[in-house]
Design an enzyme around this catalytic site. Sequence first.
Site, PDB file in Angstrom:
ATOM      1  CG  HIS A 140      -3.609   6.116   0.465  1.00 29.92           C
ATOM      2  ND1 HIS A 140      -3.669   5.189  -0.545  1.00 29.92           N
ATOM      3  CD2 HIS A 140      -2.894   7.148  -0.038  1.00 29.92           C
ATOM      4  CE1 HIS A 140      -3.036   5.654  -1.592  1.00 29.92           C
ATOM      5  NE2 HIS A 140      -2.550   6.842  -1.321  1.00 29.92           N
ATOM      6  CG  HIS A 189       2.254   5.039  -2.702  1.00 23.56           C
ATOM      7  ND1 HIS A 189       1.440   4.322  -1.870  1.00 23.56           N
ATOM      8  CD2 HIS A 189       1.481   6.043  -3.203  1.00 23.56           C
ATOM      9  CE1 HIS A 189       0.226   4.868  -1.853  1.00 23.56           C
ATOM     10  NE2 HIS A 189       0.231   5.907  -2.654  1.00 23.56           N
ATOM     11  CG  HIS A 217      -4.194  13.125  -4.359  1.00 22.13           C
ATOM     12  ND1 HIS A 217      -5.098  12.130  -4.610  1.00 22.13           N
ATOM     13  CD2 HIS A 217      -3.061  12.481  -3.957  1.00 22.13           C
ATOM     14  CE1 HIS A 217      -4.535  10.944  -4.371  1.00 22.13           C
ATOM     15  NE2 HIS A 217      -3.298  11.130  -3.985  1.00 22.13           N
ATOM     16  CD  GLU A 276      -3.591   7.214  -4.687  1.00 22.90           C
ATOM     17  OE1 GLU A 276      -2.379   7.107  -4.524  1.00 22.90           O
ATOM     18  OE2 GLU A 276      -4.320   7.811  -3.866  1.00 22.90           O
TER      19      GLU A 276
END
Length: 284
Positions: free
Chosen positions: A12, A59, A197, A244
Site C-alpha cells: 500500500h 497510520h 520494509h 503489516e
Amino acid sequence: MARITASVYTSHVPAIGAAMDLGKDHEPYWQKVFSGYEFSRQWMNENKPDVVFLVYNDHANAFSLDIIPTFAIGTAAEFPIADEGWGPRPVPKVVGHPELASHIAQSVIQDDFDLTIVNRMDVDHGLTVPLSLMCGKLDPVKDAWPCPVIPFAVNVVQYPVPSGRRCFKLGRAIRKAVESYDEDLKVQIWGTGGMSHQLQGPRAGLINAEWDNRFLDRLIKEPEELAKTPHIEYVREAGSEGIELVMWLIARGAMSDHPPRVRHRFFHVPASNTAVGHLILENT
Ligand code: DHB
Ligand code: FE
C-alpha cells in the site's frame, strides 16, 4: 447466501498513490510497479464484486495514540478520505455497506473476537492505495469506486500487535459471518500492506526479497503453517514495517479450505522503501 469469491493481496506504499495522483505512473520507475497491476484492473472489471472487505492498517490518521483498537470494523455508510498532511488524495469517497458490516460484527464478536465498531472514520493510504492500484485512476467527483467497501483496520503500528495465528483464525470467523448473510452477495476480501520494509532506525531501507517470495509461496500453499510465524521473525527478516503482512493472513484465512486458484502473482523491488507484492487468489 453471501460468499467470498476471491482474495487480493497488495502493498500500500503511499508514494504509489502520489505517483497516480500526479500523473507520474508512466515514468520508467513507476511503470515497472504499475505493470504488475494491468492484469488486476482487467480482472476487477471482469469479476466485479458486490462488496470488498478491505483489511488494512491506519497510520495514526483515524486513530491517534489516544485510542488504539486491535481490530476495528467500519460500519458507516461513508468514509471520507484522510488528510495525511498534504490534503486528502483526489479519489472518490468510500461508500460502506452498513448492513453486511453490522452482520459481520455481530457474528465475529459472538465468535469470541473483540472488534471495535467504528461509525465514523477517515481512511488513509492503507486503504486508498490498494483501491487505486486495483481500480485505476478515478475522478474524485464524477466517478465512484466499483462497489461498497467495508474497511477493517488492524493495529500493526503500536505494540502489542495481533499474532499471525490470531489473524488467520479471525479470517475464518469472517468467512463464517459472510456465509451466514442472507443476501446473494459476491464478496472479495483484500489483505494489504507489506511486503518487507523498514522506515526507521539503523536498518531503514531493509528489503528481503527472498523472505518475501517464500512468504508468497507459503501463503498460497500452507497458510495455516505460515500463520505460526512469530512476530519477531517478521521484524527480523522483513523489517519493522514488514509486520503489516499479518493482515494478509486475515484475507487468506477467509478463503475456502480447498487450494485456491492463483490468478496473478507479482513481485517488484522497490517502490519507495518497500518491496511490492501482489497476489490474486480465487476460490475454486
Ligand atoms: C512507505 C511504506 C508504507 O507501508 C507506509 O505506510 C509508508 C511509507 C514507503 O515505502 O515509503
Ligand atoms: Fe504502511
